[in-house]
Design an enzyme around this catalytic site. Structure first.
Site, PDB file in Angstrom:
ATOM      1  N   ARG A  84       0.819  -1.218   0.000  1.00  0.00           N
ATOM      2  CA  ARG A  84       0.000   0.000   0.000  1.00  0.00           C
ATOM      3  C   ARG A  84       0.852   1.267   0.000  1.00  0.00           C
ATOM      4  O   ARG A  84       1.678   1.489   0.876  1.00  0.00           O
ATOM      5  CB  ARG A  84      -0.912   0.023   1.217  1.00  0.00           C
ATOM      6  CG  ARG A  84      -1.512   1.388   1.490  1.00  0.00           C
ATOM      7  CD  ARG A  84      -2.989   1.352   1.526  1.00  0.00           C
ATOM      8  NE  ARG A  84      -3.517   2.591   2.083  1.00  0.00           N
ATOM      9  CZ  ARG A  84      -4.802   2.905   2.059  1.00  0.00           C
ATOM     10  NH1 ARG A  84      -5.662   2.085   1.535  1.00  0.00           N
ATOM     11  NH2 ARG A  84      -5.214   4.022   2.561  1.00  0.00           N
ATOM     12  N   ARG A  93      -3.295   6.358  -4.597  1.00  0.00           N
ATOM     13  CA  ARG A  93      -2.957   5.157  -3.835  1.00  0.00           C
ATOM     14  C   ARG A  93      -2.996   3.954  -4.758  1.00  0.00           C
ATOM     15  O   ARG A  93      -3.679   3.973  -5.777  1.00  0.00           O
ATOM     16  CB  ARG A  93      -3.910   4.969  -2.647  1.00  0.00           C
ATOM     17  CG  ARG A  93      -5.352   4.690  -2.963  1.00  0.00           C
ATOM     18  CD  ARG A  93      -6.331   5.869  -2.897  1.00  0.00           C
ATOM     19  NE  ARG A  93      -6.025   6.990  -2.048  1.00  0.00           N
ATOM     20  CZ  ARG A  93      -6.491   7.151  -0.801  1.00  0.00           C
ATOM     21  NH1 ARG A  93      -7.250   6.242  -0.262  1.00  0.00           N
ATOM     22  NH2 ARG A  93      -6.193   8.226  -0.121  1.00  0.00           N
ATOM     23  N   ASP A  96      -6.972   0.420  -2.311  1.00  0.00           N
ATOM     24  CA  ASP A  96      -7.825   0.871  -1.226  1.00  0.00           C
ATOM     25  C   ASP A  96      -9.001  -0.103  -1.161  1.00  0.00           C
ATOM     26  O   ASP A  96      -9.664  -0.329  -2.174  1.00  0.00           O
ATOM     27  CB  ASP A  96      -8.319   2.289  -1.563  1.00  0.00           C
ATOM     28  CG  ASP A  96      -8.873   3.036  -0.379  1.00  0.00           C
ATOM     29  OD1 ASP A  96      -8.648   2.606   0.771  1.00  0.00           O
ATOM     30  OD2 ASP A  96      -9.539   4.058  -0.611  1.00  0.00           O
ATOM     31  N   ASP A  98     -12.468  -0.901   0.965  1.00  0.00           N
ATOM     32  CA  ASP A  98     -13.410  -0.371   1.958  1.00  0.00           C
ATOM     33  C   ASP A  98     -14.574  -1.323   2.160  1.00  0.00           C
ATOM     34  O   ASP A  98     -15.136  -1.830   1.182  1.00  0.00           O
ATOM     35  CB  ASP A  98     -14.005   0.965   1.469  1.00  0.00           C
ATOM     36  CG  ASP A  98     -13.004   2.102   1.454  1.00  0.00           C
ATOM     37  OD1 ASP A  98     -12.047   2.065   2.251  1.00  0.00           O
ATOM     38  OD2 ASP A  98     -13.184   3.024   0.637  1.00  0.00           O
TER      39      ASP A  98
END
Ligand code: ROI
Length: 165
Positions: A84, A93, A96, A98
């Site tokens: 990451r 990034r 990611d 979520d």
């Protein structure tokens, strides 16, 4: 009993499409967890600073016996193992992950809010959600299609289509 959980994936660094594909695979290999289905990959304009590459976004549905906090820790480990990189707040990034929805649970702790607090504002989450589960009910907010219709113009395009144009 396994719980249905929707995960949002995003990347705009280091071959975003393969980052997402790799996370799909790793999620399917997670203990007490299986990947049920995933959306197509979408290209989206960055939310936040515009001086960064477009994102690739997708969502997937998993079934897991992990509780929300354990699942969050597992997602963070996947992010860590994919190296990451996160350059700045609202910035680029390489991966990611979520938790968007966890069954029909509502949860608010220091580290985790479910449903994801930004879900209703993010077309790059709602469009792939509606693709894999038409009519999906977001707790408190209603059908995913209603949320999509309340958003303005969308810059979220399935990746294969975008490549053709
Ligand atoms: N913008 C888009 N389009 N997609 C994302 O996944 C995404 N993720 C983020 C920020 C930087 C807020 N912007 C994003 O974390």
């Amino acid at each position: 009993m396994p719980h249905p959980v929707y995960i949002g994936l995003g990347s705009n660094l280091q071959d975003p499409a393969s980052q997402i594909e790799q996370s799909f695979q790793t999620l399917d290999q997670l203990s007490q967890t299986r990947l049920v289905k995933h959306s197509r990959l979408y290209s989206s304009k960055p939310l936040g600073p515009q001086d960064q590459p477009d994102f690739v976004n997708a969502v997937c549905l998993i079934e897991t016996e992990l509780d929300p906090q354990t699942l969050l820790a597992a997602l963070q480990e996947i992010e860590h193992n994919q190296g990451r990189i996160k350059k700045r707040r609202w910035g680029e990034r390489n991966i990611d992950l979520d938790i968007l929805l966890y069954a029909d649970q509502k949860l608010q702790t220091q580290t985790l809010t479910i449903p994801h607090p930004e879900i209703a504002q993010r077309d790059f989450v709602l469009l792939p959600l509606a693709e894999i589960t038409p009519g999906l009910l977001i707790p408190e907010l209603g059908p995913v299609e209603d949320l999509i219709s309340q958003l303005e113009t969308t810059f979220v395009i399935p990746l294969a289509l975008e490549r053709q144009s």
